[in-house]
Enzyme design. Structure first.
Site, PDB file in Angstrom:
ATOM      1  N   SER A 405       5.250  13.584  78.531  1.00  0.00           N
ATOM      2  CA  SER A 405       4.391  13.288  79.688  1.00  0.00           C
ATOM      3  C   SER A 405       3.741  14.550  80.220  1.00  0.00           C
ATOM      4  O   SER A 405       2.942  14.484  81.146  1.00  0.00           O
ATOM      5  CB  SER A 405       5.214  12.607  80.781  1.00  0.00           C
ATOM      6  OG  SER A 405       6.320  13.378  81.117  1.00  0.00           O
ATOM      7  N   HIS A 426       1.125   8.784  75.347  1.00  0.00           N
ATOM      8  CA  HIS A 426       1.976   8.825  76.539  1.00  0.00           C
ATOM      9  C   HIS A 426       2.061   7.426  77.127  1.00  0.00           C
ATOM     10  O   HIS A 426       1.108   6.949  77.743  1.00  0.00           O
ATOM     11  CB  HIS A 426       1.390   9.819  77.551  1.00  0.00           C
ATOM     12  CG  HIS A 426       2.160   9.889  78.835  1.00  0.00           C
ATOM     13  ND1 HIS A 426       1.558  10.103  80.045  1.00  0.00           N
ATOM     14  CD2 HIS A 426       3.483   9.725  79.099  1.00  0.00           C
ATOM     15  CE1 HIS A 426       2.477  10.108  81.007  1.00  0.00           C
ATOM     16  NE2 HIS A 426       3.648   9.876  80.452  1.00  0.00           N
ATOM     17  N   GLU A 438      -1.924   6.778  77.721  1.00  0.00           N
ATOM     18  CA  GLU A 438      -2.753   7.991  77.639  1.00  0.00           C
ATOM     19  C   GLU A 438      -2.672   8.502  76.208  1.00  0.00           C
ATOM     20  O   GLU A 438      -1.578   8.779  75.706  1.00  0.00           O
ATOM     21  CB  GLU A 438      -2.225   9.073  78.599  1.00  0.00           C
ATOM     22  CG  GLU A 438      -2.610   8.883  80.051  1.00  0.00           C
ATOM     23  CD  GLU A 438      -2.115  10.032  80.946  1.00  0.00           C
ATOM     24  OE1 GLU A 438      -0.983  10.487  80.781  1.00  0.00           O
ATOM     25  OE2 GLU A 438      -2.893  10.486  81.824  1.00  0.00           O
ATOM     26  N   ASN A 476      -0.221  12.489  85.549  1.00  0.00           N
ATOM     27  CA  ASN A 476       0.829  13.322  86.159  1.00  0.00           C
ATOM     28  C   ASN A 476       0.245  14.557  86.832  1.00  0.00           C
ATOM     29  O   ASN A 476       0.797  15.071  87.796  1.00  0.00           O
ATOM     30  CB  ASN A 476       1.867  13.711  85.106  1.00  0.00           C
ATOM     31  CG  ASN A 476       2.854  12.565  84.867  1.00  0.00           C
ATOM     32  OD1 ASN A 476       2.934  11.632  85.676  1.00  0.00           O
ATOM     33  ND2 ASN A 476       3.562  12.599  83.759  1.00  0.00           N
TER      34      ASN A 476
END
Ligand code: T1G
Length: 692
Positions: A405, A426, A438, A476
């Protein structure tokens, strides 16, 4: 020809033919009227069967017409003509019948559905309500309780449920049009059913039930207005005549059409479809993927395995720890059994799904895998070791994907002899539920490898978003800025419950401190320790969460974190201990705590997300603003009716956003350095935050 007609022995078959989804655009509406004019002119026509060409009945109104001047004939008028036809009308629902599509079927006297037909009124998902009689006809047909559930949730139902609740009269075993024609012939002999408009009110009319349902709806809708407005229209079925009820529906529909929430939800709708088109990959052929290897049978590995098996792939899941592997396989099989128990799949499906998954003790067994996804511990040295070993045993054509991540996948790729075949995929936990994926575009990644990931993601029904390599990729990285501002606000004078409340009022399901208590404060603590060596010294650091971690307050799992919890109850309760830790921390830093109002809380958090999103765009980590919106809406709970942070910025006005960012910059230049793209857009008076 958007509507074709064919007369078979006195039966007029009208077919809507407007690829790709038989949307009820102006030409289709005119075509239906012309077909109904034929009925008026030709006495040999004794009945009408209405159906859709291809695999759908109709996806409803043409969403692309919204916001533009509507062209006559308007759909409600077309459907009134259909409902008052002098001959029997039967809808042959040959596939998905959604929104205005279902409203069209409701305007027919009878409905026959194919076994795979789905029927729904998803308008509330677009910030609207059914606007062509659906809120008035459906309750009169199936009652307010079933109708309210369909209309306010926007969820479609299948043909079996539709028969069960009386929405359709029969399910065709074979060709649905032929069945509908026979059905029409039968009904021609008997006294036909009255039009729904002639029914005074729903058979189960119950205003008290509606009031109770409204309370639940408000609690569930997180600020989205359309479900509540739709219920108002349903209420009219018991309080107004059909004609006045239609007027009420139209008033509410028009209100919703003007709302920013409709703009946000339509943006989200088209953004999700735009994500299916990755322009730079057009023409790139994906590799053939039959078997997917998954390394790591932890939570992520298990979720990914479930998703891949459901997507039709053979799955080999590997874990060197026999207990972890065994537990993982059990969780996978239990997931299929739960779907079986809920009627989502058949026994045969569950067996097929189970047969697709194989447990392996060593990655050496992954010699047949076409795509290998690693979901091992988030440690660079471990991942590098896994990939360099994979390099030696996997097929030369195998593509490797890391589920990391935030780690640098370029660095991982460099540990192999096939960097062009190493990418990121991801997933978001739970990976078999969350739709966002992702796909990380490493420097060396080949178009074939990326196209393969997009193709696999699509088969897993994921929303694929391409992202470049940076710390945290898109989601993130923005989440980190969101969390930092939340911590700064608490150190400045707000309390966690203030920040969480404001974020819930903005439309998030939970605020950042509630999320932290749910995920566990240890997750954040380990992330901060990882960042200690790379953190910019100019970054304001708030150690309050560290203090709570050191007090073993890890959140819900320890009964206390940012909040305290009564055993067995997840309701967060304000804890004086936490308030004391916060005040002590502010005092230690000589911060004079001050009142922080809701506007400042909302703007500092949301504008920090927007500013970071603009930087992600200007750096090319994301190629389109809509990709950033999709990530935040589908991965982080950003309210879809706001469209996403980038769309929301456009709606607010980029100049207003920049002015606030510059104001906040005066207090914290490092945290608030304005995105150059944002500055450029304002300077050039562009009203859309986008790279040109
Ligand atoms: N209008 C215009 N275009 C539409 C459309 C619609 N209703 N539905 C889909 N498209 C486009 C979509 O943008 C894409 O275009 C292509 O069709 C394929 O779509 C009066 C006011 C039907 C389940 O909310 O749920 O009726 O990108 O990729 O995965 O009360 O489309 O190729 O250029 O989604 O097979 C209510 C919305 C409208 C249904 C098919 N109806 N559509 O899924 O294909 S409001 C809806 C869907 C209304 C009335 C009110 C799905 C689908 P492009 P796709 P799919």
């Amino acid at each position: 020809m958007f509507v074709s007609t064919d007369i078979e022995d006195g039966i007029l078959v009208i077919t809507i033919n407007n690829a790709p989804v038989n949307a009820l655009g102006a030409a289709v509406r005119s075509g239906i009227v012309e077909a109904l004019d034929m009925v008026e002119r030709d006495p040999s026509i004794k009945a009408v069967v209405l159906t859709g060409a291809g695999k759908l009945f109709s996806a409803g109104a043409d969403i692309k017409e919204f916001g533009k001047t509507l062209i006559k004939p308007y759909l409600p008028d077309v459907l009134s003509r259909l409902e008052n036809s002098k001959v029997i009308t039967v809808a042959a629902v040959n596939g998905q019948s959604l929104g205005g599509g279902l409203e069209t079927a409701l305007s027919c006297r009878y409905r026959v559905a194919s076994r795979w037909a789905m029927m729904g009124l998803p308008e509330v998902k677009l910030g609207l309500i059914p606007g062509a009689g659906g809120t008035q006809r459906l309750p009169r047909l199936i009652g307010i309780k079933e109708a309210a559930a369909m209309i306010t949730s926007g969820k479609p139902i299948n043909a079996m449920k539709a028969v069960e609740i009386g929405l359709v009269d029969a399910v065709a075993e074979n060709d649905v049009v032929e069945t509908a024609v026979s059905f029409a012939r039968e009904k021609m002999k008997t006294q036909e059913r009255r039009p729904l408009a002639a029914i005074e009110k729903p058979f189960d009319w119950d205003p008290d039930w509606l009031e109770e349902y409204k309370v639940k709806l408000i609690n569930h809708s997180r600020g989205q207005e359309s479900p509540i407005r739709a219920l108002e229209a349903v209420r009219a079925t018991g309080e107004l005549s059909f004609v006045d009820g239609l007027k009420r529906e139209r008033e509410i529909f028009s209100d919703c059409m003007k709302s920013p929430q409709r703009r946000g939800l339509i943006h989200s709708f088209f953004a999700e479809r735009a994500a299916k088109k990755v322009l730079f990959l057009e023409g790139s052929l994906p590799a053939q993927v039959d078997t997917i290897g998954i390394i790591g049978a932890g939570t992520m590995g298990v979720g990914i395995a479930i998703a891949c098996a459901a997507g039709g792939f053979k799955v080999s899941i590997v874990d060197s720890n026999a207990d972890v592997l065994s537990a993982g396989i059990n969780r996978i099989l239990q997931s299929f059994q739960r779907d079986l128990a809920k009627g989502r799949i058949t026994e045969a499906d569950a067996n097929i799904l189970g047969s697709r998954v194989t447990a392996m003790a060593s990655i050496d067994a992954l010699t047949d895998a076409d795509l290998i996804i690693e979901a091992v511990v988030e440690k660079m040295d471990v991942k590098k070791a896994v990939f360099s070993r994979l390099d030696r045993i996997a097929k030369p054509t195998a593509i490797f994907a890391s589920n990391t991540s935030y780690l640098n996948i370029d660095e991982i790729a460099a540990a192999t002899n096939r960097p062009a075949s190493v990418i990121g995929m991801h997933f978001f936990s739970p990976a078999n539920i969350m739709r966002l994926l992702e796909i990380i575009r490493t420097k060396e990644a080949s178009h074939e490898a990326l196209a393969t990931a997009v193709t696999v993601g699509t088969k897993l029904n994921k929303i694929n978003v391409l992202a470049g390599v940076c710390d945290g990729f898109i989601g993130n990285r923005i989440l980190k800025k969101y969390r930092l501002q939340a911590d700064y606000l608490v150190e400045d004078g707000a309390m966690p419950s203030d920040v969480d409340r404001v974020m819930r009022e903005f439309g998030f399901a939970m605020g950042p401190f509630q999320v932290s208590d749910l995920a566990g404060l240890d997750i954040g603590w380990h992330n901060r320790r990882r960042e200690d060596s790379i953190r910019d010294p100019r970054e304001r650091y708030v150690p309050i969460a560290d203090k709570l971690y050191e007090l073993d307050r890890l959140g819900q799992k320890t009964g206390a974190g940012w909040y305290q919890y009564t055993p067995g109850d997840r309701t967060p309760q304000i804890d004086p201990v936490v308030e004391e830790v916060i005040r002590a921390e502010s005092s230690r830093k000589n911060i004079t705590r001050r009142p922080v109002d809701d506007t400042e809380i909302r703007e500092r958090i949301i504008f920090a997300m927007i500013n970071e999103g603009a930087k992600i765009l200007e750096e090319g980590i994301a190629s389109r603003a809509l990709d950033i919106d999709l990530v935040l809406v589908h991965g982080y709970g950003f309210p879809a009716y706001r469209g996403g942070p980038m769309f929301y910025a456009n709606e607010l006005g980029l100049e207003k956003v920049l002015k606030k960012v510059q104001k906040f910059e005066r207090d914290d230049p490092f945290a608030w350095s304005p995105s150059e793209l944002l500055v450029e857009c304002v300077r050039e008076k562009r009203d859309v935050l986008e790279r040109v």
